[in-house]
Design a protein around this motif. Structure first.
Motif, PDB file in Angstrom:
ATOM      1  N   ALA A  40       0.842  -1.190   0.000  1.00 47.74           N
ATOM      2  CA  ALA A  40       0.000   0.000   0.000  1.00 47.74           C
ATOM      3  C   ALA A  40       0.879   1.243   0.000  1.00 47.74           C
ATOM      4  O   ALA A  40       2.043   1.185   0.413  1.00 47.74           O
ATOM      5  N   PRO A  41       0.330   2.365  -0.439  1.00 46.69           N
ATOM      6  CA  PRO A  41       1.116   3.602  -0.464  1.00 46.69           C
ATOM      7  C   PRO A  41       1.680   3.945   0.907  1.00 46.69           C
ATOM      8  O   PRO A  41       0.954   3.958   1.898  1.00 46.69           O
ATOM      9  N   GLY A  42       2.981   4.165   0.954  1.00 42.72           N
ATOM     10  CA  GLY A  42       3.614   4.554   2.204  1.00 42.72           C
ATOM     11  C   GLY A  42       3.828   3.423   3.192  1.00 42.72           C
ATOM     12  O   GLY A  42       4.254   3.675   4.327  1.00 42.72           O
ATOM     13  N   LYS A  43       3.562   2.202   2.784  1.00 39.16           N
ATOM     14  CA  LYS A  43       3.707   1.075   3.699  1.00 39.16           C
ATOM     15  C   LYS A  43       4.655   0.031   3.121  1.00 39.16           C
ATOM     16  O   LYS A  43       4.963   0.027   1.932  1.00 39.16           O
ATOM     17  N   GLU A  46       3.481  -6.501   2.187  1.00 40.59           N
ATOM     18  CA  GLU A  46       2.974  -7.468   3.147  1.00 40.59           C
ATOM     19  C   GLU A  46       2.454  -8.711   2.445  1.00 40.59           C
ATOM     20  O   GLU A  46       2.054  -8.683   1.274  1.00 40.59           O
ATOM     21  N   PHE A  47       2.433  -9.793   3.177  1.00 36.51           N
ATOM     22  CA  PHE A  47       1.955 -11.077   2.681  1.00 36.51           C
ATOM     23  C   PHE A  47       0.449 -11.047   2.492  1.00 36.51           C
ATOM     24  O   PHE A  47      -0.296 -10.507   3.318  1.00 36.51           O
ATOM     25  N   VAL A  48      -0.017 -11.673   1.398  1.00 39.49           N
ATOM     26  CA  VAL A  48      -1.448 -11.804   1.137  1.00 39.49           C
ATOM     27  C   VAL A  48      -1.873 -13.274   1.204  1.00 39.49           C
ATOM     28  O   VAL A  48      -2.747 -13.647   1.973  1.00 39.49           O
ATOM     29  N   ALA A  49      -1.245 -14.110   0.352  1.00 36.74           N
ATOM     30  CA  ALA A  49      -1.635 -15.519   0.285  1.00 36.74           C
ATOM     31  C   ALA A  49      -0.524 -16.318  -0.384  1.00 36.74           C
ATOM     32  O   ALA A  49       0.286 -15.769  -1.126  1.00 36.74           O
ATOM     33  N   ALA A  50      -0.517 -17.614  -0.121  1.00 41.24           N
ATOM     34  CA  ALA A  50       0.448 -18.512  -0.753  1.00 41.24           C
ATOM     35  C   ALA A  50      -0.175 -19.874  -0.931  1.00 41.24           C
ATOM     36  O   ALA A  50      -1.041 -20.282  -0.134  1.00 41.24           O
ATOM     37  N   ILE A  51       0.272 -20.583  -1.966  1.00 42.25           N
ATOM     38  CA  ILE A  51      -0.291 -21.892  -2.281  1.00 42.25           C
ATOM     39  C   ILE A  51       0.840 -22.838  -2.647  1.00 42.25           C
ATOM     40  O   ILE A  51       1.757 -22.486  -3.395  1.00 42.25           O
ATOM     41  N   SER A  52       0.770 -24.037  -2.099  1.00 44.07           N
ATOM     42  CA  SER A  52       1.806 -25.026  -2.371  1.00 44.07           C
ATOM     43  C   SER A  52       1.630 -25.606  -3.771  1.00 44.07           C
ATOM     44  O   SER A  52       0.603 -25.419  -4.427  1.00 44.07           O
ATOM     45  N   PRO A 104       4.914 -23.563   1.518  1.00 44.29           N
ATOM     46  CA  PRO A 104       4.559 -22.141   1.502  1.00 44.29           C
ATOM     47  C   PRO A 104       5.165 -21.392   2.681  1.00 44.29           C
ATOM     48  O   PRO A 104       5.463 -21.974   3.721  1.00 44.29           O
ATOM     49  N   SER A 105       5.299 -20.107   2.480  1.00 46.71           N
ATOM     50  CA  SER A 105       5.838 -19.240   3.524  1.00 46.71           C
ATOM     51  C   SER A 105       5.131 -17.901   3.461  1.00 46.71           C
ATOM     52  O   SER A 105       4.705 -17.462   2.396  1.00 46.71           O
ATOM     53  N   ARG A 106       5.024 -17.266   4.621  1.00 46.54           N
ATOM     54  CA  ARG A 106       4.464 -15.918   4.699  1.00 46.54           C
ATOM     55  C   ARG A 106       5.566 -14.850   4.648  1.00 46.54           C
ATOM     56  O   ARG A 106       5.271 -13.660   4.649  1.00 46.54           O
ATOM     57  N   SER A 107       6.796 -15.293   4.616  1.00 42.15           N
ATOM     58  CA  SER A 107       7.913 -14.359   4.686  1.00 42.15           C
ATOM     59  C   SER A 107       8.381 -13.931   3.302  1.00 42.15           C
ATOM     60  O   SER A 107       8.730 -14.772   2.462  1.00 42.15           O
TER      61      SER A 107
END
Length: 124
Positions: A40-43, A46-52, A104-107
């Motif tokens: 997002a603007p100014g941020k 970030e993680f949204v989703a992941a699929i194996s 999968p990973s959120r990182s």
């Protein structure tokens, strides 16, 4: 090398829906984890989703659960992000990414390849 091209981002009113696509070329995509992130603007991104690779493991960020759906079609080398009930705070640049691992990973740091992003604009 893996190249990723996202599409589907556009202007939408709050409450609306969009479907993002990301086509991959190069590499053995069917063996890898695919993910979506957003910035997002100014941020920070970030993680949204992941699929194996075999669809057995799917992760979502808590704020997206129940509204977003990630899916993949290995025959088309494509990962999708269906976004429903869009909110103003969902606005940003959405990136797809490849992790050369079946887990999968959120990182963000676990993903080796990234697309250029597609812009999603949500009016309040």
């Amino acid at each position: 090398q893996v190249q990723l091209v996202e599409s589907g981002g556009e202007f939408v009113q709050a409450g609306g829906s969009l479907r993002l696509s990301c086509v991959a070329s190069g590499g053995t995509i069917s063996a890898y984890t695919l993910g979506w992130f957003r910035q997002a603007p100014g941020k920070e991104r970030e993680f949204v989703a992941a699929i194996s690779r075999n669809n057995l493991a799917i992760f979502y960020a808590d704020s997206m659960k129940g509204r977003f759906t990630i899916s993949r079609d290995n025959s088309k080398r494509t990962v999708y992000l269906q976004m429903n009930g869009l909110k103003f705070e969902d606005m940003g640049v959405y990136y797809c990414a490849v992790r050369r691992s079946p887990y999968p990973s959120r990182s963000e740091s676990d993903y080796e390849y990234w697309g250029q992003g597609t812009q999603v604009t949500v009016s309040s």
